[in-house]
Design a protein around this motif. Sequence first.
Motif, mmCIF file in Angstrom:
data_model
loop_
_atom_site.group_PDB
_atom_site.id
_atom_site.type_symbol
_atom_site.label_atom_id
_atom_site.label_comp_id
_atom_site.label_asym_id
_atom_site.label_seq_id
_atom_site.Cartn_x
_atom_site.Cartn_y
_atom_site.Cartn_z
ATOM 1 N N UNK A 179 40.867 52.260 43.457
ATOM 2 C CA UNK A 179 40.319 53.423 42.774
ATOM 3 C C UNK A 179 41.422 54.443 42.575
ATOM 4 N N UNK A 180 41.380 55.067 41.416
ATOM 5 C CA UNK A 180 42.332 56.125 41.083
ATOM 6 C C UNK A 180 41.503 57.337 40.712
ATOM 7 N N UNK A 231 40.362 47.775 38.783
ATOM 8 C CA UNK A 231 40.850 49.149 38.861
ATOM 9 C C UNK A 231 39.788 50.049 38.265
ATOM 10 N N UNK A 232 39.413 51.071 39.018
ATOM 11 C CA UNK A 232 38.418 52.028 38.548
ATOM 12 C C UNK A 232 39.007 53.420 38.638
ATOM 13 N N UNK A 233 38.747 54.210 37.619
ATOM 14 C CA UNK A 233 39.268 55.563 37.566
ATOM 15 C C UNK A 233 38.134 56.531 37.253
ATOM 16 N N UNK A 265 43.988 43.227 37.103
ATOM 17 C CA UNK A 265 45.255 42.756 37.661
ATOM 18 C C UNK A 265 45.007 41.504 38.491
ATOM 19 N N UNK A 266 45.858 40.526 38.338
ATOM 20 C CA UNK A 266 45.837 39.356 39.215
ATOM 21 C C UNK A 266 47.188 39.347 39.907
ATOM 22 N N UNK A 267 47.145 39.439 41.232
ATOM 23 C CA UNK A 267 48.362 39.584 42.027
ATOM 24 C C UNK A 267 48.421 38.504 43.099
ATOM 25 N N UNK A 302 49.184 53.020 37.449
ATOM 26 C CA UNK A 302 49.267 53.708 38.740
ATOM 27 C C UNK A 302 48.873 52.760 39.881
ATOM 28 N N UNK A 303 47.788 52.019 39.665
ATOM 29 C CA UNK A 303 47.323 51.069 40.681
ATOM 30 C C UNK A 303 48.359 49.981 40.900
#
Length: 129
Positions: A112-113, A66-68, A52-54, A23-24
């Motif tokens: 954050x999700x 990413x935290x959910x 993720x490395x973008x 989702x992120x």
Amino acid sequence: MQFLEKKRPPPASTERGRQAEDHAWAYLQAQGLRLLQRNYRTPGRGGGEIDLICQTPDGTVVFVEVRSRTSSAFGGAAASISATKRRRIVFAARHWWRLHGGNRPSRFDVVTVQGPQVQWLPAAFDADA
């Protein structure tokens, strides 16, 4: 013994984490970022991991945590990133740079999700945190 060949399904939290990362990433991709690597881990015990490395259109490398969370109790998803977790992310980023040549600008973002809501926090912390 066929029963020994069956694989156990991943834990529910692992699946939720993967879905949150998906989702992120979809959100960041829509913002123009390009994925360089996913779930980068340093070798050995006690190292770090980067979800993720973008890369942004201007060339900045973005290390994304990413935290959910299912609710905002106890401060929500962003509040769950401890100083120890930040140090491990920075450690992993430095390791990644040694392998990939670290001469481009970079930063540490958090996504954050929480349910269907995605929040992107660019430059959420720095390497000195």
